[in-house]
Design a protein around this motif. Structure first.
Motif, mmCIF file in Angstrom:
data_model
loop_
_atom_site.group_PDB
_atom_site.id
_atom_site.type_symbol
_atom_site.label_atom_id
_atom_site.label_comp_id
_atom_site.label_asym_id
_atom_site.label_seq_id
_atom_site.Cartn_x
_atom_site.Cartn_y
_atom_site.Cartn_z
ATOM 1 N N THR A 204 0.839 -1.195 0.000
ATOM 2 C CA THR A 204 0.000 0.000 0.000
ATOM 3 C C THR A 204 0.876 1.248 0.000
ATOM 4 N N ASP A 205 0.509 2.234 -0.799
ATOM 5 C CA ASP A 205 1.214 3.511 -0.812
ATOM 6 C C ASP A 205 0.601 4.457 0.216
ATOM 7 N N SER A 206 1.462 5.046 1.058
ATOM 8 C CA SER A 206 1.048 6.044 2.019
ATOM 9 C C SER A 206 1.544 7.394 1.517
ATOM 10 N N VAL A 207 0.613 8.215 1.025
ATOM 11 C CA VAL A 207 0.958 9.483 0.387
ATOM 12 C C VAL A 207 0.919 10.591 1.441
ATOM 13 N N ARG A 208 2.068 11.218 1.654
ATOM 14 C CA ARG A 208 2.183 12.269 2.652
ATOM 15 C C ARG A 208 2.680 13.549 2.005
ATOM 16 N N ARG A 209 2.560 14.643 2.710
ATOM 17 C CA ARG A 209 3.019 15.913 2.161
ATOM 18 C C ARG A 209 4.521 15.863 1.890
ATOM 19 N N GLU A 210 5.273 15.152 2.774
ATOM 20 C CA GLU A 210 6.722 15.122 2.663
ATOM 21 C C GLU A 210 7.202 14.122 1.612
ATOM 22 N N ASN A 211 6.525 12.984 1.502
ATOM 23 C CA ASN A 211 6.962 11.937 0.590
ATOM 24 C C ASN A 211 5.870 10.878 0.476
ATOM 25 N N THR A 212 6.151 9.856 -0.312
ATOM 26 C CA THR A 212 5.279 8.684 -0.405
ATOM 27 C C THR A 212 6.074 7.470 0.032
ATOM 28 N N THR A 213 5.554 6.747 1.011
ATOM 29 C CA THR A 213 6.196 5.533 1.472
ATOM 30 C C THR A 213 5.309 4.336 1.138
ATOM 31 N N THR A 214 5.899 3.162 1.154
ATOM 32 C CA THR A 214 5.165 1.942 0.843
ATOM 33 C C THR A 214 5.257 0.986 2.026
ATOM 34 N N LEU A 215 4.111 0.506 2.464
ATOM 35 C CA LEU A 215 4.033 -0.395 3.592
ATOM 36 C C LEU A 215 3.140 -1.575 3.238
ATOM 37 N N TYR A 216 2.981 -2.488 4.178
ATOM 38 C CA TYR A 216 2.027 -3.585 4.017
ATOM 39 C C TYR A 216 0.900 -3.422 5.023
ATOM 40 N N TYR A 217 -0.339 -3.458 4.549
ATOM 41 C CA TYR A 217 -1.463 -3.753 5.421
ATOM 42 C C TYR A 217 -1.771 -5.235 5.273
ATOM 43 N N ALA A 218 -2.548 -5.762 6.201
ATOM 44 C CA ALA A 218 -2.759 -7.201 6.206
ATOM 45 C C ALA A 218 -4.239 -7.551 6.291
ATOM 46 N N THR A 219 -4.628 -8.579 5.554
ATOM 47 C CA THR A 219 -5.947 -9.174 5.716
ATOM 48 C C THR A 219 -5.868 -10.215 6.830
ATOM 49 N N HIS A 220 -6.997 -10.599 7.339
ATOM 50 C CA HIS A 220 -7.034 -11.543 8.460
ATOM 51 C C HIS A 220 -7.150 -12.977 7.967
ATOM 52 N N SER A 221 -6.492 -13.873 8.696
ATOM 53 C CA SER A 221 -6.684 -15.304 8.470
ATOM 54 C C SER A 221 -6.657 -16.008 9.811
ATOM 55 N N SER A 222 -7.303 -17.162 9.877
ATOM 56 C CA SER A 222 -7.437 -17.877 11.148
ATOM 57 C C SER A 222 -6.109 -18.431 11.647
ATOM 58 N N GLU A 223 -5.106 -18.543 10.771
ATOM 59 C CA GLU A 223 -3.801 -19.081 11.175
ATOM 60 C C GLU A 223 -3.013 -18.113 12.048
ATOM 61 N N GLN A 224 -3.301 -16.832 11.964
ATOM 62 C CA GLN A 224 -2.500 -15.825 12.658
ATOM 63 C C GLN A 224 -2.592 -15.980 14.172
ATOM 64 N N ARG A 225 -1.424 -15.852 14.839
ATOM 65 C CA ARG A 225 -1.352 -15.905 16.289
ATOM 66 C C ARG A 225 -0.705 -14.622 16.806
ATOM 67 N N TRP A 226 -1.411 -13.945 17.705
ATOM 68 C CA TRP A 226 -0.995 -12.626 18.161
ATOM 69 C C TRP A 226 -0.529 -12.661 19.613
ATOM 70 N N TYR A 227 0.505 -11.846 19.912
ATOM 71 C CA TYR A 227 1.131 -11.835 21.233
ATOM 72 C C TYR A 227 1.394 -10.389 21.681
ATOM 73 N N PHE A 228 1.562 -10.234 22.996
ATOM 74 C CA PHE A 228 1.914 -8.924 23.553
ATOM 75 C C PHE A 228 2.553 -9.138 24.920
ATOM 76 N N LEU A 229 2.964 -8.046 25.543
ATOM 77 C CA LEU A 229 3.434 -8.050 26.918
ATOM 78 C C LEU A 229 2.338 -7.414 27.765
ATOM 79 N N ASN A 230 1.631 -8.238 28.504
ATOM 80 C CA ASN A 230 0.498 -7.744 29.277
ATOM 81 C C ASN A 230 0.980 -6.733 30.319
ATOM 82 N N LYS A 231 0.346 -5.555 30.336
ATOM 83 C CA LYS A 231 0.736 -4.463 31.227
ATOM 84 C C LYS A 231 2.229 -4.156 31.080
ATOM 85 N N GLN A 232 2.656 -4.043 29.843
ATOM 86 C CA GLN A 232 4.067 -3.764 29.532
ATOM 87 C C GLN A 232 4.534 -2.512 30.259
#
Length: 290
Positions: A204-232
């Motif tokens: 995906t192109d992110s168009v900004r006043r300063e420049n244009t950068t390219t990143l990835y957005y993601a669609t969801h799938s059931s295989e994905q496993r998400w983690y965090f540090l609780n009360k980091q």
């Protein structure tokens, strides 16, 4: 004790339009819709997920196993001064990466930002160009930099030595930690890189006043496993990869997102955090000579 929580993340909703028109979003100081143009062609869907605390699991000590890890950074609970960030904190992050990540020769830190869940955007304009202006947490599953953006960053920063850099291992790494107090809302979560299907990532192109950068957005799938540090806490740094050029690494990247907690105390404190983005090269050289 199960320290998993229930929370939600926004994922890109696939549209056949993206086959013929590249996904984009514009962050400009004017509303394009007022002139009959589109600010974006993206659409989203919110998914409820189980987010697991990985703090006590040794398998997450090596960033190459899952695309993320954590380490201690002590002594930077409050960072309100730009000079303190650039003169004291940034060198600390550089030393952390050099000592705690394998195969590190040179660390090039090129960006840092403060995020604050109480940030207000005057006129709705997101000013990415001014590092002194805080950003809101982002509740969208994404990877900050697509490979083409990393190539452009290296070519721009090291025009005479880009070919030499491209011949070695290159990683794009983010070091993220909260400020002031432990996170009570809008925690940052990362997805196990082994559970991300390549087809889930949409450039995906992110168009900004300063420049244009390219990143990835993601669609969801059931295989994905998400983690965090609780009360980091402010002493805990979350370290994760956007990119790794090593062909046989187990997890060359992970995606990340701030999460919308389903249960938040009415007196929960706002989230403040700092993120530092770096390019890590396996070769050792003096950046001032490039």
């Amino acid at each position: 004790m199960d320290s998993s929580i229930s929370a939600s993340i926004q994922f890109l909703r696939w549209d056949p339009l993206y086959v013929t028109e590249k996904p984009f979003q514009a962050f400009l100081d004017k509303d394009l819709a007022a002139d009959g143009e589109r600010n974006t062609n993206l659409s989203w869907e919110e998914k409820d997920l189980t987010i697991s605390d990985f703090r006590a699991h040794k398998e997450f000590q090596d960033i190459d196993n899952h695309g993320f890890t954590s380490r201690k950074i002590v002594g930077f609970k409050n960072l309100a001064d730009r000079n303190k960030i650039e003169k004291l904190y940034i060198p600390t992050v550089e030393r952390l990466l050099q000592s705690e990540i394998e195969d590190v020769g040179t660390v090039f830190i090129f960006d840092w930002r403060i995020r604050d869940s109480e940030t207000y955007y005057p006129g709705g304009y997101v000013n990415f160009g001014d590092q002194t202006k805080s950003l809101l947490p982002s509740n969208f599953a994404h990877i900050d930099m697509a490979p083409i953006s990393i190539v452009h960053r290296i070519q721009k920063s090291f025009p005479r030595d880009a070919d030499k850099i491209f011949s070695q291992r290159i990683r794009a790494i983010n070091v993220w930690k909260p400020l002031d107090h432990a996170v009570e809302q809008w925690s940052l979560a990362v997805c196990d890189g082994n559970t991300i299907l390549p087809t889930a990532l949409v450039e995906t192109d992110s168009v900004r006043r300063e420049n244009t950068t390219t990143l990835y957005y993601a669609t969801h799938s059931s295989e994905q496993r998400w983690y965090f540090l609780n009360k980091q806490t402010p002493d805990e740094a979350l370290i994760f990869k956007h990119f790794d050029s090593k062909p046989d690494v187990k997890a060359p990247f992970t995606m990340h997102s701030s999460i919308k907690h389903h249960r938040v105390s009415p007196d929960a404190q706002p989230r403040r955090s700092i993120e530092v983005r770096a390019l890590v090269f396996s070769g050792k050289f003096e950046l001032s000579e490039l």
